[in-house]
Design a protein around this motif. Structure first.
Motif, PDB file in Angstrom:
ATOM      1  N   ASP A  47       0.935  -1.150   0.108  1.00 52.00           N
ATOM      2  CA  ASP A  47      -0.044  -0.078  -0.032  1.00 52.00           C
ATOM      3  C   ASP A  47       0.854   1.231  -0.127  1.00 52.00           C
ATOM      4  O   ASP A  47       1.594   1.493   1.184  1.00 52.00           O
ATOM      5  CB  ASP A  47      -0.710  -0.145   1.261  1.00 52.00           C
ATOM      6  CG  ASP A  47      -1.910   1.111   1.367  1.00 52.00           C
ATOM      7  OD1 ASP A  47      -1.712   2.224   0.758  1.00 52.00           O
ATOM      8  OD2 ASP A  47      -2.936   1.089   2.084  1.00 52.00           O
ATOM      9  N   GLU A  48       1.045   1.714  -1.095  1.00 54.47           N
ATOM     10  CA  GLU A  48       2.156   3.044  -1.209  1.00 54.47           C
ATOM     11  C   GLU A  48       1.687   4.165  -0.591  1.00 54.47           C
ATOM     12  O   GLU A  48       2.724   4.786  -0.043  1.00 54.47           O
ATOM     13  CB  GLU A  48       2.195   3.234  -2.772  1.00 54.47           C
ATOM     14  CG  GLU A  48       2.838   2.218  -3.643  1.00 54.47           C
ATOM     15  CD  GLU A  48       2.823   2.403  -5.138  1.00 54.47           C
ATOM     16  OE1 GLU A  48       2.510   3.720  -5.473  1.00 54.47           O
ATOM     17  OE2 GLU A  48       2.864   1.528  -5.793  1.00 54.47           O
ATOM     18  N   ASP A  49       0.369   4.600  -0.204  1.00 48.69           N
ATOM     19  CA  ASP A  49      -0.015   5.623   0.698  1.00 48.69           C
ATOM     20  C   ASP A  49       0.534   5.207   1.929  1.00 48.69           C
ATOM     21  O   ASP A  49       1.108   6.039   2.761  1.00 48.69           O
ATOM     22  CB  ASP A  49      -1.605   5.959   0.507  1.00 48.69           C
ATOM     23  CG  ASP A  49      -1.800   6.524  -0.855  1.00 48.69           C
ATOM     24  OD1 ASP A  49      -1.087   7.126  -1.165  1.00 48.69           O
ATOM     25  OD2 ASP A  49      -2.883   5.978  -1.357  1.00 48.69           O
ATOM     26  N   ALA A  50       0.342   3.911   2.648  1.00 46.28           N
ATOM     27  CA  ALA A  50       0.390   3.409   3.666  1.00 46.28           C
ATOM     28  C   ALA A  50       2.019   3.447   3.925  1.00 46.28           C
ATOM     29  O   ALA A  50       2.537   4.101   5.269  1.00 46.28           O
ATOM     30  CB  ALA A  50       0.117   2.280   4.256  1.00 46.28           C
ATOM     31  N   LEU A  51       2.828   3.219   3.102  1.00 43.82           N
ATOM     32  CA  LEU A  51       4.193   3.312   3.110  1.00 43.82           C
ATOM     33  C   LEU A  51       4.686   4.704   3.448  1.00 43.82           C
ATOM     34  O   LEU A  51       5.695   5.009   3.888  1.00 43.82           O
ATOM     35  CB  LEU A  51       5.041   2.456   1.880  1.00 43.82           C
ATOM     36  CG  LEU A  51       6.304   2.329   1.856  1.00 43.82           C
ATOM     37  CD1 LEU A  51       7.111   1.637   3.262  1.00 43.82           C
ATOM     38  CD2 LEU A  51       6.894   1.868   0.622  1.00 43.82           C
ATOM     39  N   ALA A  52       4.247   5.455   2.330  1.00 44.15           N
ATOM     40  CA  ALA A  52       4.756   7.012   2.563  1.00 44.15           C
ATOM     41  C   ALA A  52       4.332   7.484   4.006  1.00 44.15           C
ATOM     42  O   ALA A  52       5.361   8.095   4.435  1.00 44.15           O
ATOM     43  CB  ALA A  52       3.777   7.594   1.618  1.00 44.15           C
ATOM     44  N   GLU A  53       3.196   7.074   4.645  1.00 41.00           N
ATOM     45  CA  GLU A  53       3.213   7.545   5.860  1.00 41.00           C
ATOM     46  C   GLU A  53       4.015   6.997   6.831  1.00 41.00           C
ATOM     47  O   GLU A  53       4.365   7.711   7.953  1.00 41.00           O
ATOM     48  CB  GLU A  53       1.636   7.227   6.227  1.00 41.00           C
ATOM     49  CG  GLU A  53       0.493   8.075   5.678  1.00 41.00           C
ATOM     50  CD  GLU A  53       0.715   9.451   5.729  1.00 41.00           C
ATOM     51  OE1 GLU A  53       0.798   9.907   6.905  1.00 41.00           O
ATOM     52  OE2 GLU A  53       0.569  10.240   4.829  1.00 41.00           O
ATOM     53  N   ALA A  54       4.260   5.832   6.694  1.00 41.29           N
ATOM     54  CA  ALA A  54       5.267   5.204   7.549  1.00 41.29           C
ATOM     55  C   ALA A  54       6.576   5.695   7.565  1.00 41.29           C
ATOM     56  O   ALA A  54       7.564   6.000   8.424  1.00 41.29           O
ATOM     57  CB  ALA A  54       5.186   3.553   7.418  1.00 41.29           C
ATOM     58  N   LEU A  55       6.858   6.152   6.272  1.00 45.94           N
ATOM     59  CA  LEU A  55       8.383   6.652   5.996  1.00 45.94           C
ATOM     60  C   LEU A  55       8.377   8.071   6.446  1.00 45.94           C
ATOM     61  O   LEU A  55       9.318   8.516   7.121  1.00 45.94           O
ATOM     62  CB  LEU A  55       8.475   6.618   4.423  1.00 45.94           C
ATOM     63  CG  LEU A  55       8.937   5.522   3.776  1.00 45.94           C
ATOM     64  CD1 LEU A  55       8.756   5.378   2.322  1.00 45.94           C
ATOM     65  CD2 LEU A  55      10.460   5.201   4.192  1.00 45.94           C
ATOM     66  N   LYS A  56       7.281   8.780   6.587  1.00 45.97           N
ATOM     67  CA  LYS A  56       7.079  10.136   7.106  1.00 45.97           C
ATOM     68  C   LYS A  56       7.226  10.198   8.699  1.00 45.97           C
ATOM     69  O   LYS A  56       7.836  11.037   9.345  1.00 45.97           O
ATOM     70  CB  LYS A  56       5.818  10.866   6.736  1.00 45.97           C
ATOM     71  CG  LYS A  56       5.916  11.457   4.895  1.00 45.97           C
ATOM     72  CD  LYS A  56       4.572  11.730   4.692  1.00 45.97           C
ATOM     73  CE  LYS A  56       4.479  11.922   3.334  1.00 45.97           C
ATOM     74  NZ  LYS A  56       3.122  12.473   2.763  1.00 45.97           N
ATOM     75  N   SER A  57       6.625   9.200   9.173  1.00 45.43           N
ATOM     76  CA  SER A  57       6.471   9.175  10.743  1.00 45.43           C
ATOM     77  C   SER A  57       8.005   8.588  11.322  1.00 45.43           C
ATOM     78  O   SER A  57       8.416   8.677  12.439  1.00 45.43           O
ATOM     79  CB  SER A  57       5.504   8.225  11.053  1.00 45.43           C
ATOM     80  OG  SER A  57       5.619   6.739  10.699  1.00 45.43           O
ATOM     81  N   GLY A  58       8.925   8.179  10.280  1.00 48.30           N
ATOM     82  CA  GLY A  58       9.871   7.521  10.828  1.00 48.30           C
ATOM     83  C   GLY A  58       9.911   5.785  11.250  1.00 48.30           C
ATOM     84  O   GLY A  58      10.890   5.384  11.662  1.00 48.30           O
ATOM     85  N   HIS A  59       8.620   5.418  11.295  1.00 50.98           N
ATOM     86  CA  HIS A  59       8.468   3.876  11.602  1.00 50.98           C
ATOM     87  C   HIS A  59       9.332   3.126  10.418  1.00 50.98           C
ATOM     88  O   HIS A  59      10.113   2.069  11.040  1.00 50.98           O
ATOM     89  CB  HIS A  59       7.046   3.667  11.725  1.00 50.98           C
ATOM     90  CG  HIS A  59       6.939   2.219  11.794  1.00 50.98           C
ATOM     91  ND1 HIS A  59       7.072   1.630  13.400  1.00 50.98           N
ATOM     92  CD2 HIS A  59       6.760   0.981  11.247  1.00 50.98           C
ATOM     93  CE1 HIS A  59       6.917   0.326  13.503  1.00 50.98           C
ATOM     94  NE2 HIS A  59       6.649  -0.116  12.130  1.00 50.98           N
ATOM     95  N   VAL A  60       9.301   3.351   9.275  1.00 56.10           N
ATOM     96  CA  VAL A  60      10.008   2.772   8.184  1.00 56.10           C
ATOM     97  C   VAL A  60      11.172   3.620   7.901  1.00 56.10           C
ATOM     98  O   VAL A  60      10.865   4.912   7.556  1.00 56.10           O
ATOM     99  CB  VAL A  60       9.224   2.558   7.028  1.00 56.10           C
ATOM    100  CG1 VAL A  60      10.177   2.039   5.760  1.00 56.10           C
ATOM    101  CG2 VAL A  60       8.126   1.505   7.432  1.00 56.10           C
ATOM    102  N   ALA A  61      12.528   3.091   8.135  1.00 57.96           N
ATOM    103  CA  ALA A  61      13.565   4.081   7.931  1.00 57.96           C
ATOM    104  C   ALA A  61      14.163   4.172   6.412  1.00 57.96           C
ATOM    105  O   ALA A  61      14.574   5.242   6.058  1.00 57.96           O
ATOM    106  CB  ALA A  61      14.813   3.505   8.616  1.00 57.96           C
TER     107      ALA A  61
END
Length: 531
Positions: A239-253
């Motif tokens: 889910d590219e939108d969800a991945l973008a949010e996880a990247l912005k939050s720092g959860h995904v590095a």
């Protein structure tokens, strides 16, 4: 006459030469793939069509492909081929799933390294005249845990390369056996365990209803904080939108993607984010991979057109050249059994049950089953073949079941077919003798031994004297020569059958004479393809 193949996309000269060396009449014209009208005009001349991605094999193209038997795609993706339409037309669609496996696996490893060390950003910064050494702090791969989702061919290569980099590897794949996991040197885990343990995650699964958005917002939340994610498989797995949010939050590095839900990807919520590496679907883009898939598709298509071997087909069971050689007589028998049942059945078929006994139960049952079904369906649709017949059967709601058993009688192996309608069940069994010739050995539970010929006559009657004489005399008086004559009965005075192998078809007038005697319950002419 040599089979004819059209190469309508750019394939290497070496691949084109393979067709020539195998005795195939090949036309190499890459311009045709971009001209759908020209392709439709000429496709009727060819037995095979070799393509890459430029040629679109649509339903209209297939309608004009009156002689086409196989489409070979040099590569994995077949989005440019209407596979359902090809199946209905009886055209095999092949791809080359392994020709670019190493290349794709290497690209995944490359992206993993790139995102671990922020190489693209550091490269752009340095090119811009900056010297931001302290900005780009990366992580090592050594001793990190790599989670591999999908441990098939490409995923297995990634596992091997990662172990060489001294990573710990956990794999999630519902089809991964413990034995295969041990051989790969990885730990088999469930998806939730992988998400919780992995420092890096790489995806290597096809896009299906079950795998779509396998890395959803919910599953991304289950990952370890600081995880880095790589996708070189198919767009739509994340889910590219969800991945973008996880990247912005720092959860995904960090993340590295070679594929996107919509391609060409000219915009994405991931574009412009820091530590996101993106490439334009380059997984198979190496000189070696492009050459490998071209050579592979030429070999596969040649094997099929010349020997009947089927490899990497998407709408037909694969049959190796060795299997084709060994199974040839059994495939003929399967078709003959189906043809008998199909010609004898006048009402809609509800179910097809196939029993494989003895050594035949160890053969390629998917291919044999297609042969049986094709034989049945040809009785009402002569254009069907092993590719299209299962599609036709499914459309008609026919239930198909298969049973295997160890050797249970005097024959080393046999196939028994039972066809079920609303009013009856009809069964026939056959085997292949050491001479390679198919034989019918049982009809309606009555034991016989009948060689299969092109033109045959089947009769049923009550077991009374005079049947043989009536059949022989009627045929003789009308100049119909009997090549072989087989009789069988359930018991004295009960049901009896006769199967006559004729040199030529019996005229309808002769059949009417037999029916007029009143001795026969059925008088059926049968035709078999014995070529």
């Amino acid at each position: 006459m040599a089979p004819k193949v059209l190469v309508s996309d750019k394939l290497s000269e070496t691949a084109v030469q393979i067709f020539r060396d195998r005795g195939i009449d090949v036309t190499f014209d890459p311009s045709i793939g971009k001209d759908k009208d020209k392709l439709r005009e000429v496709i009727g001349q060819y037995d095979g069509l070799a393509i890459r991605s430029a040629t679109k094999v649509t339903e209209k193209i297939l309608e004009a492909a009156t002689n086409l038997k196989v489409v070979g795609r040099a590569g994995i993706g077949v989005d440019n081929v209407d596979i359902p339409a090809a199946s209905k037309k009886g055209v095999i669609v092949m791809n080359t799933p392994f020709g670019n496996s190493v290349t794709t696996a290497e690209h995944a490893i490359s992206l993993m390294m790139a995102v671990a060390r922020q190489i693209p950003e550091a490269n752009a910064s340095t090119h811009a005249g900056k010297w931001e050494k302290s900005r780009f702090m990366g992580v090592e791969l050594t001793a990190k845990t790599l989670g591999v989702i999908g441990a098939g061919n490409i995923g297995g290569i990634v596992c091997d390369r990662a172990l060489g980099l001294k990573m710990k590897v956990v794999a999630y794949d519902p089809f991964l056996s413990e034995e295969r996991a041990t051989k790969l040197g990885v730990t088999k885990v469930d998806l939730d365990t992988l998400l919780a343990r992995a420092d890096f995650i790489t995806l290597h699964v096809p896009l299906t209803d079950k795998t779509r958005n396998i890395l959803s917002a919910e599953n991304l939340a289950k990952t370890k904080k600081g995880v880095r994610i790589v996708n070189c498989a198919r767009g739509g797995l994340i889910d590219e939108d969800a991945l973008a949010e996880a990247l912005k939050s720092g959860h995904v590095a960090g993340a590295a993607l070679d594929v996107f839900a919509v391609e060409p990807a000219t915009e994405s919520p991931l574009f412009g984010l820091p530590n996101v590496v993106v490439t334009p679907h380059l997984g198979a883009s190496t000189t070696e991979a492009q050459e490998n898939v071209a050579l592979q598709v030429a070999e596969q298509m040649s094997d099929y057109l010349l020997s009947g071997a089927v490899q990497n087909a998407l709408n037909m069971p694969s049959v190796t050249a060795e299997e084709a050689r060994i199974m040839g007589p059994w495939l003929k028998l399967a078709a003959h059994l189906g043809a008998f049942a199909g010609q004898m059945t006048d009402e809609p078929i509800k179910a097809i049950n196939i029993l494989y006994d003895g050594k035949v139960a160890e053969m390629n049952l998917d291919a044999l089953g297609c042969g049986v079904i094709a034989g049945i369906m040809k009785a009402t649709n002569p254009d069907v073949n092993m590719v299209s017949a299962p599609v036709v059967a499914k459309e008609r709601g026919v239930q198909i079941s298969t049973t295997t058993q160890a050797k249970s009688g005097v024959f080393d192996a046999y196939i028994k077919l039972t066809v079920v309608t609303d009013t009856r069940e009809r069964s026939i069994a056959g085997t292949v003798f050491s001479d390679g010739k198919p034989r019918f050995i049982q009809i309606k539970g009555i034991t016989i031994d009948a060689e299969v010929g092109q033109h045959m006559l089947y009769t049923t009657n009550e077991d009374t004297p005079g049947i043989i004489g009536t059949l022989g005399q009627t045929m003789g008086e009308n100049s119909v020569n009997i090549a072989n004559f087989t009789l069988g009965r359930s018991e004295a005075g009960k049901d009896a059958i006769a199967l006559l192998y004729l040199d030529a078809p019996a005229p309808e007038a002769v059949l009417e004479k037999l029916r007029a005697t009143g001795l026969f319950q059925q008088v059926r002419p049968l035709v078999f393809d014995v070529a």
